[in-house]
Design a protein around this motif. Structure first.
Motif, mmCIF file in Angstrom:
data_model
loop_
_atom_site.group_PDB
_atom_site.id
_atom_site.type_symbol
_atom_site.label_atom_id
_atom_site.label_comp_id
_atom_site.label_asym_id
_atom_site.label_seq_id
_atom_site.Cartn_x
_atom_site.Cartn_y
_atom_site.Cartn_z
ATOM 1 N N GLN A 218 0.915 -0.973 0.070
ATOM 2 C CA GLN A 218 0.024 0.115 -0.034
ATOM 3 C C GLN A 218 0.929 1.230 -0.205
ATOM 4 O O GLN A 218 1.845 1.401 0.859
ATOM 5 N N SER A 219 0.568 2.092 -0.973
ATOM 6 C CA SER A 219 1.320 3.296 -0.897
ATOM 7 C C SER A 219 1.350 4.154 0.411
ATOM 8 O O SER A 219 0.186 4.187 0.905
ATOM 9 N N VAL A 267 6.342 -1.361 9.668
ATOM 10 C CA VAL A 267 6.712 0.029 10.197
ATOM 11 C C VAL A 267 7.332 0.777 9.524
ATOM 12 O O VAL A 267 7.819 2.016 9.646
ATOM 13 N N THR A 268 7.853 0.156 8.423
ATOM 14 C CA THR A 268 9.235 1.199 7.609
ATOM 15 C C THR A 268 8.437 0.995 6.173
ATOM 16 O O THR A 268 8.024 0.289 5.553
ATOM 17 N N VAL A 269 8.673 2.134 5.508
ATOM 18 C CA VAL A 269 8.308 2.534 4.011
ATOM 19 C C VAL A 269 9.331 2.080 3.253
ATOM 20 O O VAL A 269 10.591 2.360 3.463
ATOM 21 N N ASP A 270 9.248 1.396 2.346
ATOM 22 C CA ASP A 270 10.342 0.847 1.221
ATOM 23 C C ASP A 270 10.737 2.284 0.370
ATOM 24 O O ASP A 270 9.894 2.769 0.046
ATOM 25 N N GLN A 271 11.942 2.420 0.592
ATOM 26 C CA GLN A 271 12.508 3.964 -0.047
ATOM 27 C C GLN A 271 12.571 3.681 -1.510
ATOM 28 O O GLN A 271 12.367 4.801 -2.192
ATOM 29 N N VAL A 276 4.039 0.594 2.060
ATOM 30 C CA VAL A 276 4.414 -0.332 3.119
ATOM 31 C C VAL A 276 3.525 -1.694 2.732
ATOM 32 O O VAL A 276 2.712 -1.829 2.230
ATOM 33 N N THR A 277 4.266 -2.714 3.493
ATOM 34 C CA THR A 277 3.851 -4.172 3.291
ATOM 35 C C THR A 277 2.779 -4.562 4.194
ATOM 36 O O THR A 277 3.038 -4.271 5.318
ATOM 37 N N LEU A 278 1.678 -4.950 3.635
ATOM 38 C CA LEU A 278 1.011 -5.547 4.738
ATOM 39 C C LEU A 278 0.794 -7.021 4.439
ATOM 40 O O LEU A 278 0.846 -7.744 3.217
ATOM 41 N N ARG A 279 0.603 -8.129 5.486
ATOM 42 C CA ARG A 279 0.627 -9.418 5.339
ATOM 43 C C ARG A 279 -0.815 -10.016 5.900
ATOM 44 O O ARG A 279 -1.163 -9.607 7.070
ATOM 45 N N ALA A 280 -1.434 -10.713 5.140
ATOM 46 C CA ALA A 280 -2.404 -11.319 5.422
ATOM 47 C C ALA A 280 -2.323 -12.651 5.394
ATOM 48 O O ALA A 280 -1.507 -13.472 4.718
#
Length: 401
Positions: A218-219, A267-271, A276-280
């Motif tokens: 997610q951006s 909790v870290t944004v990929d530069q 941001v990575t979400l895991r389901a």
């Protein structure tokens, strides 16, 4: 000469009269018969709670992955699994030649027996010297040496036991076991291959895919916008299990028949991507999802209590690209209005500005109207009813004849 001039003048007059007549006819044709106003179909807007969801791209990944490597050196005698099959935890996968490790175990057991015998002898000697040293029949130094020999023999027993345990463990390691339950892939070795302890190349890989992870991105801008709307009270969080539920759309467009749950968010944004990575995590009992598949996940953002939905077929675009609608105002006249939309929900647009509850948006007859025209408005369904296929088929057959 006068005759020619008179003839030309008569021709010009005749053409002028003909042009006026044609213009009058065209005006009569263009005017509605009997002065009737155009009829349009409208839908009256009303607010309603709207569940907001976000669709994000992602990929599946195995719940657990175990790369099987040997822990002892030796020749592979046999492989005991079927490639691509299911294996249980602690199920034997390979058998490494155990002869050398069995011999080492036997030798260490003999050393242990010898150490245990020595400790008994040393303990008895120390026991005999104890009363003698009190009567000064033996020196104190001799007695102290006997005590040290006894303790050393006891230590030798412990060392021999550790050597036996190590040899036993190495013998067990000749039976290469699966660390987890799952589906095993192809084997990288065959019978007769020489393997070494902790080699870089795995013998095989076992993956657990029930349940299975789905990682979506997610951006950060989208995340900030959502947090801002929550802070302003424009939307509120969904309550209960609905807040964490996730639905999947597969690569072929079909819907996955299991509901997943959001497990965590990075909790870290990929530069490099600004995402941001979400895991389901999803149940996968039929193994329909395989690691590495591309999917689209729908996550619940929250609920807008006073949501306003406008059918997409009533929304057009202006020359500058902004969305517009045609309205029927209180005087039954057409009004063109620019609006702001947030997202598409089904066949509707969620409107955030430009419209309010009670506005009448034109859905049908848009081609026959223009701003300022007076019309007759009839309420229509927001979603057009599908054509009856049973009636359409005979009509098509009749046309074919």
């Amino acid at each position: 000469m006068k005759k020619k001039t008179a003839a030309r003048t008569g021709a010009v007059v005749a053409m002028t009269v003909l042009t006026i007549a044609l213009a009058a006819c065209s005006k009569q044709d263009a005017a509605p018969q009997g002065g009737a106003k155009p009829t349009v179909g409208v839908v009256t807007l009303k607010t309603q709670p709207v569940s907001l969801t976000t669709e994000l791209p992602g990929r599946t990944s195995a719940y657990r992955i175990a790369e099987v490597r040997p822990q002892v050196n030796g020749i592979v005698l046999k492989r005991t699994f079927t490639e691509g099959g299911n294996v249980k935890a602690n199920q034997q996968l390979y058998q490494i030649d155990p002869a050398l490790y069995q011999a080492t175990l036997d030798s260490n057991r003999a050393a242990l027996a010898r150490a245990e015998a020595s400790v008994k002898s040393a303990a008895l000697l120390a026991q005999r010297y104890k009363p003698l040293v009190e009567t000064r029949a033996v020196s104190r130094q001799t007695y102290d040496d006997a005590i040290a020999a006894r303790d050393q023999a006891a230590a030798d027993v412990l060392s021999a036991k550790a050597a036996v345990d190590t040899a036993r463990i190495n013998l067990v390691y000749t039976r290469v076991l699966s660390p987890i339950e799952g589906i095993i892939g192809r084997s990288s070795v065959t019978e007769g291959a020489l393997v070494t302890a902790n080699q870089t190349t795995a013998l095989a890989s076992v993956q657990q895919i029930d349940p299975i992870y789905v990682d979506v991105v997610q951006s950060s801008a989208q995340l900030l916008r959502l947090q801002d709307q929550l802070a302003k009270g424009l939307i509120k969080r969904a309550e209960g299990d609905q807040a964490a539920q996730v639905a999947l759309t597969l690569e072929d467009g079909s819907q996955f028949n299991q509901q997943g749950k959001l497990q965590f968010s990075e909790v870290t944004v990929d530069q490099s991507t600004g995402a941001v990575t979400l895991r389901a995590v999803f149940p996968n009992p039929d193994h329909r999802l395989l690691p590495g598949m591309f999917v689209r996940a729908r996550l619940s953002d929250g609920v807008r209590d006073q949501g306003l939905l406008v059918p997409q077929r009533g929304v057009a675009r202006s020359q500058n690209g902004n969305p517009t609608v045609m309205l029927v105002n209180a005087q039954n006249k057409i009004e063109l209005r620019e609006i702001k939309t947030d997202r598409a929900i089904g066949s509707n647009w969620l409107v955030t500005d430009g419209l309010k509850a009670g506005d009448r948006v034109v859905l049908e007859g848009l081609q026959t109207i223009r701003p300022g025209a007076e019309v007759t408005a009839n309420e229509v369904a927001a979603t057009p009813a599908p054509a009856d296929q049973n009636q359409a088929a005979p009509a098509a057959a009749a046309q074919a004849r």
